[in-house]
Write a protein that holds these residues in place. Structure first.
Motif, PDB file in Angstrom:
ATOM      1  N   VAL A 125       0.834  -1.203   0.000  1.00 15.82           N
ATOM      2  CA  VAL A 125       0.000   0.000   0.000  1.00 15.82           C
ATOM      3  C   VAL A 125       0.872   1.258   0.000  1.00 15.82           C
ATOM      4  O   VAL A 125       0.621   2.209  -0.752  1.00 15.82           O
ATOM      5  CB  VAL A 125      -0.941  -0.009   1.220  1.00 15.82           C
ATOM      6  CG1 VAL A 125      -1.652   1.336   1.367  1.00 15.82           C
ATOM      7  CG2 VAL A 125      -1.971  -1.118   1.084  1.00 15.82           C
ATOM      8  N   LYS A 126       1.904   1.275   0.834  1.00 14.78           N
ATOM      9  CA  LYS A 126       2.792   2.444   0.901  1.00 14.78           C
ATOM     10  C   LYS A 126       3.476   2.699  -0.440  1.00 14.78           C
ATOM     11  O   LYS A 126       3.543   3.844  -0.908  1.00 14.78           O
ATOM     12  CB  LYS A 126       3.838   2.235   1.995  1.00 14.78           C
ATOM     13  CG  LYS A 126       3.274   2.285   3.410  1.00 14.78           C
ATOM     14  CD  LYS A 126       4.368   2.027   4.438  1.00 14.78           C
ATOM     15  CE  LYS A 126       3.775   2.048   5.848  1.00 14.78           C
ATOM     16  NZ  LYS A 126       4.815   1.765   6.879  1.00 14.78           N
ATOM     17  N   GLU A 127       3.969   1.641  -1.082  1.00 16.29           N
ATOM     18  CA  GLU A 127       4.660   1.798  -2.356  1.00 16.29           C
ATOM     19  C   GLU A 127       3.706   2.303  -3.449  1.00 16.29           C
ATOM     20  O   GLU A 127       4.048   3.212  -4.219  1.00 16.29           O
ATOM     21  CB  GLU A 127       5.294   0.473  -2.776  1.00 16.29           C
ATOM     22  CG  GLU A 127       6.448   0.038  -1.888  1.00 16.29           C
ATOM     23  CD  GLU A 127       7.000  -1.319  -2.296  1.00 16.29           C
ATOM     24  OE1 GLU A 127       6.427  -1.929  -3.230  1.00 16.29           O
ATOM     25  OE2 GLU A 127       7.996  -1.759  -1.681  1.00 16.29           O
ATOM     26  N   GLU A 128       2.527   1.718  -3.515  1.00 14.26           N
ATOM     27  CA  GLU A 128       1.566   2.136  -4.536  1.00 14.26           C
ATOM     28  C   GLU A 128       1.087   3.561  -4.287  1.00 14.26           C
ATOM     29  O   GLU A 128       0.889   4.328  -5.223  1.00 14.26           O
ATOM     30  CB  GLU A 128       0.367   1.172  -4.556  1.00 14.26           C
ATOM     31  CG  GLU A 128       0.697  -0.236  -5.022  1.00 14.26           C
ATOM     32  CD  GLU A 128       1.027  -0.292  -6.505  1.00 14.26           C
ATOM     33  OE1 GLU A 128       0.708   0.678  -7.241  1.00 14.26           O
ATOM     34  OE2 GLU A 128       1.609  -1.307  -6.933  1.00 14.26           O
ATOM     35  N   TRP A 129       0.898   3.921  -3.016  1.00 12.09           N
ATOM     36  CA  TRP A 129       0.412   5.269  -2.684  1.00 12.09           C
ATOM     37  C   TRP A 129       1.438   6.321  -3.075  1.00 12.09           C
ATOM     38  O   TRP A 129       1.093   7.373  -3.643  1.00 12.09           O
ATOM     39  CB  TRP A 129       0.116   5.337  -1.188  1.00 12.09           C
ATOM     40  CG  TRP A 129      -0.603   6.593  -0.775  1.00 12.09           C
ATOM     41  CD1 TRP A 129      -0.045   7.744  -0.295  1.00 12.09           C
ATOM     42  CD2 TRP A 129      -2.011   6.814  -0.801  1.00 12.09           C
ATOM     43  NE1 TRP A 129      -1.016   8.661  -0.018  1.00 12.09           N
ATOM     44  CE2 TRP A 129      -2.236   8.130  -0.327  1.00 12.09           C
ATOM     45  CE3 TRP A 129      -3.101   6.034  -1.180  1.00 12.09           C
ATOM     46  CZ2 TRP A 129      -3.513   8.681  -0.217  1.00 12.09           C
ATOM     47  CZ3 TRP A 129      -4.376   6.588  -1.077  1.00 12.09           C
ATOM     48  CH2 TRP A 129      -4.571   7.880  -0.607  1.00 12.09           C
ATOM     49  N   ARG A 130       2.714   6.049  -2.785  1.00 11.13           N
ATOM     50  CA  ARG A 130       3.769   6.994  -3.175  1.00 11.13           C
ATOM     51  C   ARG A 130       3.844   7.129  -4.688  1.00 11.13           C
ATOM     52  O   ARG A 130       4.087   8.211  -5.223  1.00 11.13           O
ATOM     53  CB  ARG A 130       5.126   6.526  -2.627  1.00 11.13           C
ATOM     54  CG  ARG A 130       5.263   6.582  -1.107  1.00 11.13           C
ATOM     55  CD  ARG A 130       6.713   6.436  -0.706  1.00 11.13           C
ATOM     56  NE  ARG A 130       6.851   6.279   0.740  1.00 11.13           N
ATOM     57  CZ  ARG A 130       7.071   5.125   1.344  1.00 11.13           C
ATOM     58  NH1 ARG A 130       7.212   4.021   0.625  1.00 11.13           N
ATOM     59  NH2 ARG A 130       7.187   5.059   2.662  1.00 11.13           N
ATOM     60  N   GLY A 131       3.622   6.019  -5.382  1.00 10.59           N
ATOM     61  CA  GLY A 131       3.714   6.055  -6.837  1.00 10.59           C
ATOM     62  C   GLY A 131       2.620   6.864  -7.509  1.00 10.59           C
ATOM     63  O   GLY A 131       2.748   7.221  -8.688  1.00 10.59           O
ATOM     64  N   LEU A 132       1.553   7.188  -6.784  1.00 17.17           N
ATOM     65  CA  LEU A 132       0.451   7.974  -7.366  1.00 17.17           C
ATOM     66  C   LEU A 132       0.710   9.473  -7.312  1.00 17.17           C
ATOM     67  O   LEU A 132      -0.103  10.257  -7.830  1.00 17.17           O
ATOM     68  CB  LEU A 132      -0.861   7.642  -6.644  1.00 17.17           C
ATOM     69  CG  LEU A 132      -1.357   6.200  -6.833  1.00 17.17           C
ATOM     70  CD1 LEU A 132      -2.576   5.945  -5.957  1.00 17.17           C
ATOM     71  CD2 LEU A 132      -1.691   5.929  -8.292  1.00 17.17           C
ATOM     72  N   GLY A 133       1.793   9.866  -6.678  1.00 17.54           N
ATOM     73  CA  GLY A 133       2.211  11.259  -6.711  1.00 17.54           C
ATOM     74  C   GLY A 133       1.334  12.186  -5.901  1.00 17.54           C
ATOM     75  O   GLY A 133       0.872  11.849  -4.815  1.00 17.54           O
ATOM     76  N   GLU A 134       1.071  13.386  -6.470  1.00 16.32           N
ATOM     77  CA  GLU A 134       0.363  14.447  -5.758  1.00 16.32           C
ATOM     78  C   GLU A 134      -1.087  14.577  -6.190  1.00 16.32           C
ATOM     79  O   GLU A 134      -1.674  15.655  -6.126  1.00 16.32           O
ATOM     80  CB  GLU A 134       1.091  15.789  -5.992  1.00 16.32           C
ATOM     81  CG  GLU A 134       2.528  15.814  -5.522  1.00 16.32           C
ATOM     82  CD  GLU A 134       2.646  15.577  -4.027  1.00 16.32           C
ATOM     83  OE1 GLU A 134       1.752  16.038  -3.290  1.00 16.32           O
ATOM     84  OE2 GLU A 134       3.614  14.923  -3.605  1.00 16.32           O
ATOM     85  N   ALA A 135      -1.689  13.517  -6.642  1.00 13.92           N
ATOM     86  CA  ALA A 135      -3.094  13.570  -7.064  1.00 13.92           C
ATOM     87  C   ALA A 135      -4.001  13.828  -5.863  1.00 13.92           C
ATOM     88  O   ALA A 135      -3.585  13.724  -4.705  1.00 13.92           O
ATOM     89  CB  ALA A 135      -3.477  12.250  -7.733  1.00 13.92           C
ATOM     90  N   GLN A 136      -5.265  14.190  -6.157  1.00 14.82           N
ATOM     91  CA  GLN A 136      -6.232  14.413  -5.101  1.00 14.82           C
ATOM     92  C   GLN A 136      -6.435  13.122  -4.291  1.00 14.82           C
ATOM     93  O   GLN A 136      -6.334  12.016  -4.819  1.00 14.82           O
ATOM     94  CB  GLN A 136      -7.572  14.844  -5.694  1.00 14.82           C
ATOM     95  CG  GLN A 136      -7.557  16.232  -6.310  1.00 14.82           C
ATOM     96  CD  GLN A 136      -7.489  17.327  -5.251  1.00 14.82           C
ATOM     97  OE1 GLN A 136      -7.969  17.151  -4.129  1.00 14.82           O
ATOM     98  NE2 GLN A 136      -6.871  18.452  -5.609  1.00 14.82           N
ATOM     99  N   PHE A 137      -6.744  13.310  -2.994  1.00 14.27           N
ATOM    100  CA  PHE A 137      -6.882  12.164  -2.092  1.00 14.27           C
ATOM    101  C   PHE A 137      -7.922  11.167  -2.609  1.00 14.27           C
ATOM    102  O   PHE A 137      -7.674   9.960  -2.656  1.00 14.27           O
ATOM    103  CB  PHE A 137      -7.257  12.657  -0.700  1.00 14.27           C
ATOM    104  CG  PHE A 137      -7.433  11.555   0.307  1.00 14.27           C
ATOM    105  CD1 PHE A 137      -6.338  10.927   0.877  1.00 14.27           C
ATOM    106  CD2 PHE A 137      -8.701  11.134   0.674  1.00 14.27           C
ATOM    107  CE1 PHE A 137      -6.501   9.901   1.799  1.00 14.27           C
ATOM    108  CE2 PHE A 137      -8.877  10.117   1.595  1.00 14.27           C
ATOM    109  CZ  PHE A 137      -7.768   9.504   2.161  1.00 14.27           C
TER     110      PHE A 137
END
Length: 363
Positions: free
Chosen positions: A225-237
């Motif tokens: 989850v942490k890796e995938e979340w970081r990979g999504l960048g600065e998109a809206q929550f």
């Protein structure tokens, strides 16, 4: 599959079936009436159900066979319940014996001539002894009484009305067809309402995202989850949450997949070691491997139980036997009972799912 009770026919011929079914491509079996009393008839599509065996009694008709589309071997049992308590007990005993012979998932349907709750008969404030017998029989057989979604009673005569027509299915049946539902048809000239059982699940639109407690027991979950979340960048929550459903789905399929298959694989490996020990092969390496397999197997048992506890949302999980089939049944029953099949809108009964959704939204 069509079941008719109280046909009042002593003879049913191949010429009668097309008049009822609509064509001649049907299989059928019947129990003759006693004069103008009773009579049972089962008709089915030969391409859908392949009969292998049939048995019958004075008040029941059982056909065993295969639902071809689903490769599912089962039995349909049409029932016409007796009126007197002693006669009812005989019928329940006969049905228990038949189910024991069949040894396959069963679907009972018909007029059982008995209620299960006081609310199922107008003007009744206590259950007769025959109703308690019926409840005990259902419990002993391990079958589920499917609720009817659109009516309270199925039999009417003058001011009297009861729910005595029902469908009972085994747990194995619900595991195969968890979305089986009942609704009543128009009564017409009869004093009984026809009961229609459907197993097809209707599309309800997109399902809400749901995380499962069992995921958090896996050592790779939070890291993924942490890796995938970081990979999504600065998109809206909210956009990131939506984008996470894809990686989560792939991870779940890869790591969890078929829980039963994973557990079975560990159990087979443990059995191989037990067989080897039985043959005299035992050392520190064998014992260490067995302990490791047992530890892994226990983890998957816990994950499976957590999964069905959450799905069932049972409030009594601490007080009952931890049986995953029980939780599976609760989850299926909850899904069936929570669905809105019909809605009374301005005095009209609406069944269109699209119309129901619009009315609920506007309200």
């Amino acid at each position: 599959m069509l079941g008719l009770v109280e046909t009042k026919r002593q003879v049913v011929t191949k010429y009668d079936i097309p008049k009822i079914w609509g064509n001649s491509c049907a299989g059928w079996d019947f129990v003759e009436s006693n004069g103008t009393f009773g009579g049972l008839l089962l008709i089915w599509d030969d391409d859908f159900f392949k009969i292998r065996n049939s048995q019958k009694g004075e008040r029941w008709l059982c056909v065993e066979g295969e639902l071809v589309k689903y490769n599912f071997y089962c039995a349909f049992i049409l029932v016409y319940g007796a009126h007197a308590r002693d006669e009812k007990l005989v019928v329940w005993e006969e049905l228990s014996y038949i189910v024991g012979l069949c040894q396959v998932p069963c679907c009972f349907m018909g007029d059982f001539n008995e209620i299960l709750q006081v609310e199922e008969r107008r003007g009744t404030d206590s259950l007769p002894l025959s109703a308690e017998d019926f409840k005990n029989w259902i419990h002993d057989m391990g079958v589920v009484d499917l609720p009817i979604t659109d009516r309270k009673f199925t039999w009417f005569r003058g001011r009297s009305c009861s729910r005595i027509d029902r469908v009972l299915v085994s747990l194995e049946w619900l595991e195969k067809f968890p979305d089986t539902r009942l609704h009543g048809g128009p009564r017409g000239l009869s004093d009984h309402c026809p009961i229609i059982a459907e197993g097809r699940r209707q599309r309800d639109g997109p399902r809400p995202f749901r995380s499962l407690d069992s995921w958090f027991t896996h050592e790779d979950f939070l890291r993924m989850v942490k890796e995938e979340w970081r990979g999504l960048g600065e998109a809206q929550f909210t956009d990131k949450l939506k984008d996470m459903t894809g990686p989560l789905g792939r991870w779940y399929k890869d790591k969890f997949g078929d829980l039963d298959r994973k557990i079975m694989k560990f159990e087979e490996e443990i059995k191989k070691i037990d067989d080897a020990v039985g043959d005299g092969v035992h050392d520190g390496t064998v014992e260490a491997r067995r302990k490791a397999l047992v530890t892994c197997c226990e983890k998957w048992y816990v994950r499976k139980e957590l999964h069905w506890k959450q799905m069932s949302r049972s409030r009594h999980v601490k007080d009952i036997d931890k049986n995953t089939r029980y939780f599976h049944n609760l989850a299926s029953a909850r899904r069936r009972n929570n669905r809105i099949d019909a809605l009374l809108i301005n005095g009209r009964l609406i069944r269109s799912q699209a119309r129901i959704k619009i009315e609920i939204r506007d309200f």
